[in-house]
Design an enzyme around this catalytic site. Structure first.
Site, PDB file in Angstrom:
ATOM      1  N   PHE A 126     -39.642 -37.114  12.662  1.00  0.00           N
ATOM      2  CA  PHE A 126     -39.338 -36.055  13.622  1.00  0.00           C
ATOM      3  C   PHE A 126     -39.893 -34.741  13.070  1.00  0.00           C
ATOM      4  CE2 PHE A 126     -36.508 -33.030  15.806  1.00  0.00           C
ATOM      5  CZ  PHE A 126     -36.638 -33.486  17.104  1.00  0.00           C
ATOM      6  N   ASP A 200     -32.261 -39.065   6.972  1.00  0.00           N
ATOM      7  CA  ASP A 200     -31.894 -38.409   8.227  1.00  0.00           C
ATOM      8  C   ASP A 200     -31.314 -39.486   9.152  1.00  0.00           C
ATOM      9  OD1 ASP A 200     -31.804 -37.234  10.763  1.00  0.00           O
ATOM     10  OD2 ASP A 200     -33.533 -35.946  10.356  1.00  0.00           O
ATOM     11  N   TYR A 225     -24.710 -34.228  18.240  1.00  0.00           N
ATOM     12  CA  TYR A 225     -24.790 -34.227  19.716  1.00  0.00           C
ATOM     13  C   TYR A 225     -25.463 -35.451  20.304  1.00  0.00           C
ATOM     14  CZ  TYR A 225     -29.346 -32.166  18.464  1.00  0.00           C
ATOM     15  OH  TYR A 225     -30.564 -31.931  17.901  1.00  0.00           O
ATOM     16  N   LYS A 226     -25.945 -36.360  19.446  1.00  0.00           N
ATOM     17  CA  LYS A 226     -26.602 -37.564  19.984  1.00  0.00           C
ATOM     18  C   LYS A 226     -25.537 -38.642  20.199  1.00  0.00           C
ATOM     19  CE  LYS A 226     -31.061 -36.153  18.212  1.00  0.00           C
ATOM     20  NZ  LYS A 226     -31.928 -36.058  17.048  1.00  0.00           N
ATOM     21  N   ARG A 372     -38.686 -43.430  26.520  1.00  0.00           N
ATOM     22  CA  ARG A 372     -37.653 -43.831  25.560  1.00  0.00           C
ATOM     23  C   ARG A 372     -36.313 -43.990  26.279  1.00  0.00           C
ATOM     24  NH1 ARG A 372     -35.943 -39.856  20.619  1.00  0.00           N
ATOM     25  NH2 ARG A 372     -35.089 -38.714  22.379  1.00  0.00           N
TER      26      ARG A 372
HETATM   27  C1  PLP Z   1     -32.722 -34.900  16.885  1.00  0.00           C
HETATM   28  C2  PLP Z   1     -33.245 -34.864  15.489  1.00  0.00           C
HETATM   29  C3  PLP Z   1     -33.100 -33.718  14.712  1.00  0.00           C
HETATM   30  C4  PLP Z   1     -32.508 -32.486  15.346  1.00  0.00           C
HETATM   31  O1  PLP Z   1     -32.425 -31.406  14.540  1.00  0.00           O
HETATM   32  P1  PLP Z   1     -31.698 -30.089  15.085  1.00  0.00           P
HETATM   33  O2  PLP Z   1     -31.652 -29.208  13.924  1.00  0.00           O
HETATM   34  O3  PLP Z   1     -30.370 -30.507  15.608  1.00  0.00           O
HETATM   35  O4  PLP Z   1     -32.504 -29.556  16.222  1.00  0.00           O
HETATM   36  C5  PLP Z   1     -33.520 -33.765  13.401  1.00  0.00           C
HETATM   37  N1  PLP Z   1     -34.083 -34.876  12.879  1.00  0.00           N
HETATM   38  C6  PLP Z   1     -34.256 -35.983  13.628  1.00  0.00           C
HETATM   39  C7  PLP Z   1     -34.861 -37.212  13.023  1.00  0.00           C
HETATM   40  C8  PLP Z   1     -33.862 -36.005  14.958  1.00  0.00           C
HETATM   41  O5  PLP Z   1     -34.039 -37.083  15.695  1.00  0.00           O
END
Ligand code: PLP
Length: 413
Positions: A126, A200, A225-226, A372
């Site tokens: 990401f 992560d 939030y996921k 997705r």
């Molecule tokens: C969604 C996601 C994030 C989100 O980071 P934020 O700081 O909440 O915007 C980070 N890493 C991964 C792998 C994600 O999928």
């Protein structure tokens, strides 16, 4: 015979997921396959926000810190997340965002491996993970290198980095393809060279069993939030292995991570344990919503969630491949190699996703061409999977995606 008949006519017992789906708001006519990006709102979160705003903020004012125990809220939320990620509650801190928390743990890991210069990660990681590493390397100015390779090349790249490897920084479930890393094996491989690991868990926490302690992970971060349904921009979490906690010197040494914030001392002294990962004043409204959202997990086994998620993903793959030959599966076919999402490549993936959303089936699109779909057994079942594929099939059969209104890109995709 008679007993067989009476058995089949008996009302079906309510399953754990019949119960949990009633805990969420879901707009009429929506099939929501995007809980991996933003979980739906739990009813309990609506109530918690009302209470935190009206009774506590409006009614108690600053007394809320003690009288409503706002100050203890981050720890209460951490205690609810910890069992979902195989951690002791005392190893988890909740607050800030995943991106900020990555900065904290990556800087701590690099500081713990002086002289080693390589951060190894996945080229498909990401973007924020790669960007945070790049920014930290620039700020440190010590000649660190962010090296990225594909998933398939990762084991060889770990070995090749050898004694230069400071940190192996991986996202457990690939956000685009859903492919999983073997956390125990990759951790052992990196640690065998003397390196540290940062995991992560953005697409893993609440999606499948994660065993941070048992895998001997060093550091981890993840998202509220996921799959944890804490609401847009919900606080994120940090994990530090117990053996490392007392040696971490936080780069973001804020007053809330101080051993005695209200002694107002001149110099920073870290709080004991993972509490030193706190930085500033915790966001009480957001934490209240997340705390309430996590109540949905009471009496729910993450192993049951995993079993149902595998069944839903398999059904989806089977139905889509039968119905939509133009879509190409990019998620691993073997259930144990993927998280709780299924992705398909399609040359007009963005437009096709917009056409789906216009018909109430909400998934998302990830550049360049990936559609997705996330599967979240707490509130998604077989009926939603079948309903979604019927609509997707119609869009493909009739080329309903082939329309300029669906090609117009919004700011957020
Ligand atoms: C969604 C996601 C994030 C989100 O980071 P934020 O700081 O909440 O915007 C980070 N890493 C991964 C792998 C994600 O999928």
């Amino acid at each position: 015979m008679a007993s067989d008949l009476s058995h089949s006519q008996a009302p079906q017992a309510e399953t754990v997921f019949d119960r949990t789906r009633k805990l969420f708001h879901m707009p009429e006519g929506v099939i929501y396959l995007d809980g991996n990006s933003l979980g739906p709102m739990p009813l309990a979160a609506t109530d918690a926000l009302q209470r935190a705003a009206k009774d506590e903020w409006a009614g108690m004012l600053i007394r809320g810190w003690n009288d409503a125990d706002w100050i203890g809220l981050p720890e209460r939320v951490a205690a609810r997340i910890a069992p979902l990620i195989g951690a002791d509650p005392a190893s988890v801190m909740v607050g800030d965002t995943t991106s900020v928390n990555l900065f904290k743990v990556l800087s701590a890991a690099l500081a713990a491996r002086p002289g080693r210069k390589v951060i190894l990660s996945d080229s498909g990681n990401f973007p924020t993970d790669l960007y945070i590493a790049q920014g930290l390397i620039g700020a440190l100015g010590q000649g660190h290198e962010l090296r990225t390779v594909s998933h398939a090349e990762m084991e060889a790249a770990v070995d090749a980095a050898g004694q230069d490897l400071a940190v192996l920084m991986l996202t457990h479930t690939d956000y685009r393809t859903g492919e999983l890393y073997d956390m125990a094996a990759m951790t052992a491989r990196a640690q065998g060279l003397g390196a540290l690991t940062v995991w992560d868990l953005a697409h893993s926490a609440g999606a499948l069993p994660v065993e941070l302690d048992a895998c001997n992970a060093d550091f981890a971060i993840g998202c509220g939030y996921k799959y944890l349904n804490g609401g847009p921009g919900a606080p994120a979490f940090v994990y530090i292995a117990p053996r490392l906690q007392e040696s971490v010197a936080p780069a973001l040494s804020g007053w809330m991570g101080h051993a005695a914030p209200f002694a107002f001392e001149h110099d920073y002294r870290p709080s004991a344990g993972v509490g030193r990962m706190r930085v500033g004043t915790p966001p009480i409204l957001a934490l209240s919503a997340l705390e309430a959202a996590l109540e949905a997990w009471e009496g729910v086994s993450i192993h049951e969630v995993r079993a149902k998620s595998i069944a839903l993903c398999e059904l989806f793959i089977e139905l889509v491949e039968a119905r939509c030959p133009e879509l190409e599966l990019v998620t691993p076919r073997e259930a144990e190699r993927r998280g709780s999402q299924v992705s398909f490549r399609f040359h007009e993936g963005y437009a096709a996703m917009q056409a789906l959303i216009a018909r109430g089936v909400i998934g998302d699109f990830r550049a360049p061409d990936v559609m997705r779909f996330g599967f979240t057994p707490l509130y998604i079942g077989e009926a939603e999977v079948r309903g979604a594929v019927d609509i997707l099939g119609e869009i493909m059969d009739k080329r309903l995606w082939d329309n300029e209104i669906y090609r117009k890109k919004a700011k957020v995709t």
